[in-house]
Design an enzyme around this catalytic site. Structure first.
Site, PDB file in Angstrom:
ATOM      1  N   GLU A 161       0.874  -1.180   0.000  1.00 23.60           N
ATOM      2  CA  GLU A 161       0.000   0.000   0.000  1.00 23.60           C
ATOM      3  C   GLU A 161       0.908   1.225   0.000  1.00 23.60           C
ATOM      4  OE1 GLU A 161      -4.002   1.716   2.167  1.00 23.60           O
ATOM      5  OE2 GLU A 161      -2.562   0.619   3.381  1.00 23.60           O
TER       6      GLU A 161
ATOM      7  N   ARG B 122     -22.439  15.524  -9.963  1.00 21.46           N
ATOM      8  CA  ARG B 122     -21.870  15.916 -11.253  1.00 21.46           C
ATOM      9  C   ARG B 122     -20.495  15.298 -11.477  1.00 21.46           C
ATOM     10  NH1 ARG B 122     -23.998  21.039  -9.639  1.00 21.46           N
ATOM     11  NH2 ARG B 122     -25.891  21.560 -10.824  1.00 21.46           N
TER      12      ARG B 122
ATOM     13  N   ASP C 151      -7.576  -3.499   7.776  1.00 28.04           N
ATOM     14  CA  ASP C 151      -6.624  -2.386   7.674  1.00 28.04           C
ATOM     15  C   ASP C 151      -6.002  -2.135   9.052  1.00 28.04           C
ATOM     16  OD1 ASP C 151      -5.118  -0.377   6.463  1.00 28.04           O
ATOM     17  OD2 ASP C 151      -6.708   1.135   6.593  1.00 28.04           O
TER      18      ASP C 151
END
Length: 381
Positions: free
Chosen positions: A123, A221, A268
């Site tokens: 990561e 949008r 995580d």
């Protein structure tokens, strides 16, 4: 070899559904279809028996770090998570100097070779400074395919996943490279648009690293990466179900749009998981854990979690009201499939590893078996 045993009278969750008054036969290290004559019968009445949990994304636990600690420390963290039902675990690194990452990948690769972990997840460092989360910004870099290949090679065949921001220069080429080498390309810590995310999926990305977290929010949008990752059937979305990273409505949104077969619960987790509050290091950054929530000392950004998968399971059933079968898919079968391990783990079927978790009627963990041996003995009669 462990003696044969039969767990009888339980609610057993199989890929085809839940069997009431079911049984699981364990012969040595594997699940069997028939019980040997001398098998010991254990009364599991009033309990659930589910497959061992599979964690795709985990940075540590039990006070130990997978991101930079020595082998003996990593093993302590792995054992901590096994006590909480995680029988298959991918160790996750965090952003560090590239030379350090290649050296540490060698340590993790040896543990993978021994079967202690199921592989390595990188990561960072190829993530967006705009969405860096708990990663050191000065160490971030664009995803150069040559450097991506360097990390793959350093893992000696045990690189399972790499999280990157595909909108950065070299991002799409790196996704293609990962796909070509059989490494999961995960979209995360990204500022990508909807269109850029679709390009990454077309290039071979198949996972959303902790969906919703460390990426632009969904807009009417500018739908952004969340919409693209949820709507594409090629993508599995990671969710951190600890009550801190996600609002329950966001989790329900993910299950509704992706479906239970495209969700993977992850922890995580960082060092404090299964250990307690206090000060810790996550890579080069200092973390304060208070009331079970991990945040960077400087800036207060959420820094991983202290979650264990047994808690994620119970929360999903009792708080989020998800069907038990859907939770088992998200916590076992789906991540096993992603890792290419579904022939061995992820479901309770004959021939597979005898990895299982025993839960009581309130979904609290009371037993864990890995490869036929109790890690947590439920003391069944």
């Amino acid at each position: 070899m462990a003696p044969s045993k039969v767990l009888a009278g339980a609610r057993v969750v199989l890929p085809t559904g839940t069997v009431e008054d079911g049984r699981v036969i364990v012969d040595g290290t594997r699940i069997a279809a028939t019980a040997p004559a001398d098998a010991r019968v254990l009364d599991a009445g009033g309990h659930w028996v589910v497959p061992g949990f599979v964690d795709l994304h985990n940075h540590g636990g039990g006070g130990a770090s997978f991101a930079g600690g020595p082998a003996e420390e990593i093993l302590r963290g792995v054992h901590t998570h096994r006590l909480h039902g995680t029988t298959t675990l991918v160790a996750s690194a965090v952003t560090s100097d590239l030379d350090f990452l290649t050296r540490h990948a060698g340590v993790l690769a040896e543990l993978a070779e021994q079967g202690d972990i199921a592989g390595i997840h990188f990561e960072g460092p190829f993530i967006s400074p705009c969405r860096k989360g708990a990663h050191e910004e000065r160490l971030l870099r664009d995803p150069d395919p040559a450097e991506v290949r360097k990390l793959i090679d350093a893992a000696h065949g045990h690189a399972r996943m790499m999280t990157l921001a595909p909108e950065l220069p070299g991002g799409l080429d790196s996704v293609r490279l990962l796909a070509e080498h059989g490494v999961i390309a995960a979209v995360g810590h990204t500022d990508a648009t909807y269109e850029q995310t679709l390009q990454a999926i077309d290039a071979g990305a198949t996972v959303a690293t902790h969906l919703f977290n460390a990426m632009p929010p969904l807009g009417h949008r500018a739908p952004g990466p969340i919409t693209a990752l949820l709507e594409d059937e090629r993508v599995t979305v990671e969710l951190i179900n600890d009550g801190t990273h996600l609002h329950p409505a966001s989790l329900q949104l993910a299950f509704h749009h992706a479906g239970a077969d495209r969700v993977a619960f992850i922890t995580d987790a960082m060092d404090a998981a299964g250990f307690g509050d206090g000060r810790y290091m996550l890579g080069p950054l200092e973390v304060e854990v208070a009331d079970g929530v991990a945040r960077l000392v400087e800036g207060g950004t959420i820094a991983g979690s202290t979650l264990t998968l047994d808690r994620a399971f119970k929360r999903a059933v009792t708080v989020d009201r998800l069907p038990v079968g859907d939770v088992v898919a998200a916590i076992s079968a789906n991540p096993a499939r992603l890792l290419g391990l579904s022939d061995r783990v992820g479901s309770l079927e004959p021939g597979k590893d005898a990895d299982l978790v025993v839960l009581d009627e309130e979904f609290d963990l009371v037993g864990v078996m890995r490869r036929g041996t109790w890690v947590v003995d439920p003391q069944l009669g």
